[in-house]
Design an enzyme around this catalytic site. Structure first.
Site, PDB file in Angstrom:
ATOM      1  N   LYS A  96       0.828  -1.197   0.000  1.00 39.14           N
ATOM      2  CA  LYS A  96       0.000   0.000   0.000  1.00 39.14           C
ATOM      3  C   LYS A  96       0.877   1.269   0.000  1.00 39.14           C
ATOM      4  O   LYS A  96       0.570   2.245  -0.670  1.00 39.14           O
ATOM      5  CB  LYS A  96      -0.885  -0.031   1.253  1.00 39.14           C
ATOM      6  CG  LYS A  96      -2.073   0.889   1.209  1.00 39.14           C
ATOM      7  CD  LYS A  96      -2.843   0.837   2.523  1.00 39.14           C
ATOM      8  CE  LYS A  96      -3.490  -0.533   2.739  1.00 39.14           C
ATOM      9  NZ  LYS A  96      -4.123  -0.660   4.064  1.00 39.14           N
ATOM     10  N   ASP A 172      21.691 -16.394 -24.198  1.00 44.60           N
ATOM     11  CA  ASP A 172      20.620 -16.101 -25.142  1.00 44.60           C
ATOM     12  C   ASP A 172      20.231 -14.634 -25.036  1.00 44.60           C
ATOM     13  O   ASP A 172      20.447 -13.986 -24.013  1.00 44.60           O
ATOM     14  CB  ASP A 172      19.365 -16.918 -24.769  1.00 44.60           C
ATOM     15  CG  ASP A 172      19.300 -18.253 -25.488  1.00 44.60           C
ATOM     16  OD1 ASP A 172      20.091 -18.467 -26.422  1.00 44.60           O
ATOM     17  OD2 ASP A 172      18.457 -19.073 -25.094  1.00 44.60           O
TER      18      ASP A 172
END
Lengths: 445, 445
Positions: A96, A172
């Site tokens: 919050k 990759d």
């Protein structure tokens, strides 16, 4: 004694009473209300109450020229309030609260008890070095250039070029997902074949980090499939899945290879001074706690730039052996005083670092400052990181005027020269690959 | 024809050539390089190339007084490049790019093909109304006040108080995790007992959203355990786990109850104008696509404030029945022109909204503007949201001067009055609960 995790926030407000704000955070994010509770209830709830550890106010311009009025607020949250996982801790300290004005989560320290739930990196920096058998120099990593739309032959050719130049790791592209041209098992097989072929030439070992993607619930199986196909490392876009997913993958005993954390999406969180989560927490501490063996982050040198100070803070978070001092929080004295809700700020000496033996340890995560790296930057990288770093290049290898193999060689030459305290210009006299790289990209110091 | 997902960015830079920047994004995040490719390769790679759809530059001060020079850049990414999951799409469009200067991801539109991989909310707004049997008014939700440190008796008492005032939904506090005092199965059992007891008084049905927490891989089991114990809704801190986890939970056929998305951590991502992800995308479109039946977000009325315009954009994203226009992207004509890499900006008419029948549909997600809501804000909420809204209160119910039950009643009275076009002051004459609420908190208009 109760144990706490400690959150540090930087909070901007032109006129707020920061002590009051701190108190309202400490109460609001834990027991909800305090002053109006009956005394008997207070005694019960005290162990759940957040504590204001310190409030340091900076007037306008005090931090940097033009900086707004702000405060560093430190709140200790009782471990009792949350389960032993990162989503629970993050939602507690910045769920919050992240939406409550200009506030940034700048640091977290953990209780020994909380941290004990995390094994951290399974391999870590040392484990990666052990796998490669390289101890005396920075490692060199190469990134596939562009693999989208490539077939297995293209991958094969690109892999060999990278590997044969003497790099230690190949990763990759993080945007290579499961696709019909280069599905993970076939891709891994082809890359590991080329890795073996390159090894015959270089005499080196190599780690290939294949990109782990897809649905969250299938990631572990996907990882195991890749490992079965021969993968000896994994690349993972941690922030697209959450730290807990990394944590679970890292803790999985069947995932027997290092995990390399990619910072994709991190820029949505760290760069604003007023919102988000600091880079050193996001890409440093949290990655290490969640078990990343290697962590990529934007370097201060290249194309995607992060301030050097922030970079060194990430480095520190990933490497420091001093877990007690840097990761642990334990309040020294009885928290009586802080429980007096009217007293917003308790002195800093209420805090002590746990330096006892037996504290949890975490293996170091290998730092990989990335983006826009060319051989001419190697002296700067080594100045900032020493040998505990992976020099990581994409275009700086593939774009070498003499080709990809020469690209890797030029980097290795730059690294060796720098370790010998030789200038790159000097070394270039005997190394045409380095010479060509310097002519193409220059040397930065 | 090739299909594309469309990303919109706002990008700040005092002097950049935004057309060039757009082109470098479109190429860099897809095929990697373009101009230097041989023609034969270009023909192969064309289907993987990102396209610049539009670049709109705003000079300093043009958007708002004091705003910096910026541009809205829209790039279309070929579906071919990524798998059908949100991590793949987000990493493609905003992985590395998030770290590349002042840039915010402000919107996404999906290809029909990509969107077809997502079922969206299982219940949606209509499904939630069906479960409750309430169709003609906004719903009312109450949040547990402070549940940390409470035992089952405390939960029981608090639940009944909330339920008996006539609320339609009760939600857990998002910071309530698995704990020995109120483990999920016992908590659900107790709450559902009280729900039944309150129903006898109110004649209403009620949904109780229990907080789904813990390790990612165990969430689905945890949800099923809660459902078995009687839970008829779930609360979930989506951003602490990633959208894909919500997506998988929502698609799980054994999770037979609505999922309520909590925005915890969202403030780390949406508030900065220069970084992160816009609120309407983060808490609107992505939540809906990932399958949230109800979505909480900071309201523009209360304590945690979001600008009204942003709020209405979230509402629109959650509710619009016009999925073709608002969610779908499909390029109209051959993309030849955009493929001419030197031509940075293609005219907007290269884009068309897919308005054909048979386009994927997504149920609406129930909007729940939250934080700091009291009965005096009800007219404002209904002005902005009409009846398609859940009025959600914590302190505005528990903190009522006459107690929690009266707190719920006051809200219901405020809602009924507003629907009758009666002022709250007028209605308060016949309703002591509403009168007390107005005296405590006022009426805002």
């Amino acid at each position: 004694m109760a144990s706490y995790c400690l959150a540090t926030y930087r909070c901007y407000d032109e006129q707020a009473d920061f002590n009051k704000k701190a108190q309202s955070i400490a109460v609001g994010l834990t027991v909800g209300s305090w002053t109006e509770l009956p005394e008997a209830r207070k005694a019960q709830m005290k162990q759940h109450l957040g504590l204001v550890v310190s409030v340091t106010v900076y007037e306008p311009g005090e931090l940097t020229p033009g900086s707004g009025r702000c405060a560093d607020i430190r709140i200790a949250y009782p471990d009792l309030n949350f389960s032993r996982d990162l989503p629970a801790l993050l939602v507690t300290v910045f769920g919050k609260l992240s939406m409550d004005g200009k506030i940034k989560l700048t640091d977290l320290s953990f209780s020994a008890e909380f941290l004990a739930a995390f094994a951290g990196p399974k391999f870590g920096m040392q484990g990666v070095r052990d796998l490669l058998g390289v101890y005396d120099r920075p490692l060199l990593m190469s990134i596939f250039k562009s693999v989208i739309g490539q077939d297995l032959d293209g991958i094969r050719e690109q892999f060999y070029g990278q590997a044969a130049g003497g790099v230690d790791l190949v990763k990759d592209d993080e945007i290579l997902f499961e696709n019909p041209l280069t599905p993970i098992e076939k891709r891994v097989k082809v890359c590991m074949e080329e890795s073996a072929r390159a090894s015959e030439r270089t005499g080196q070992k190599l780690l290939y980090a294949t990109n782990l993607t897809g649905s969250t619930s299938k990631l572990a199986d996907q990882a195991k499939k890749a490992i079965e196909a021969g993968a000896n490392a994994l690349l993972f876009n941690v922030l697209a899945y959450g730290f807990d997913t990394l944590s679970e993958l890292s803790a999985d005993p069947d995932i027997t290879v290092p995990i390399m954390a990619h910072p994709a999406m991190a820029g949505a969180l760290y760069p604003s001074p007023e919102y988000g989560i600091s880079a050193s927490l996001l890409l440093g501490k949290l990655m290490r706690v969640a078990g990343a063996d290697l962590v990529l982050f934007p370097s201060p040198y290249g194309s995607v730039v992060m301030p050097r100070e922030e970079n060194l803070a990430i480095k520190h978070a990933l490497l420091t052996p001093d877990i007690p001092r840097d990761y642990l929080y334990s309040p020294m004295e009885s928290t009586e005083r802080a429980h007096n809700a009217q007293q917003a700020s308790t002195p800093d000496n209420a805090e002590q670092r746990d330096t006892q033996a037996g504290s949890p340890a975490l293996r170091a995560s290998f730092p990989v400052p990335s983006a826009g790296i060319h051989p001419g930057l190697v002296p700067l990288i080594l100045r900032d990181f020493g040998t505990d770093v992976i020099v990581n290049a994409g275009g700086g290898i593939h774009g070498h005027p003499m080709g990809t193999i020469a690209g890797g060689q030029a980097f290795r030459q730059a690294i060796d020269a720098t370790l010998r305290n030789e200038t790159l210009e000097e070394a270039a006299k005997h190394h045409p690959e380095l010479k060509a790289a310097i002519e193409a990209w220059g040397v930065k110091s």
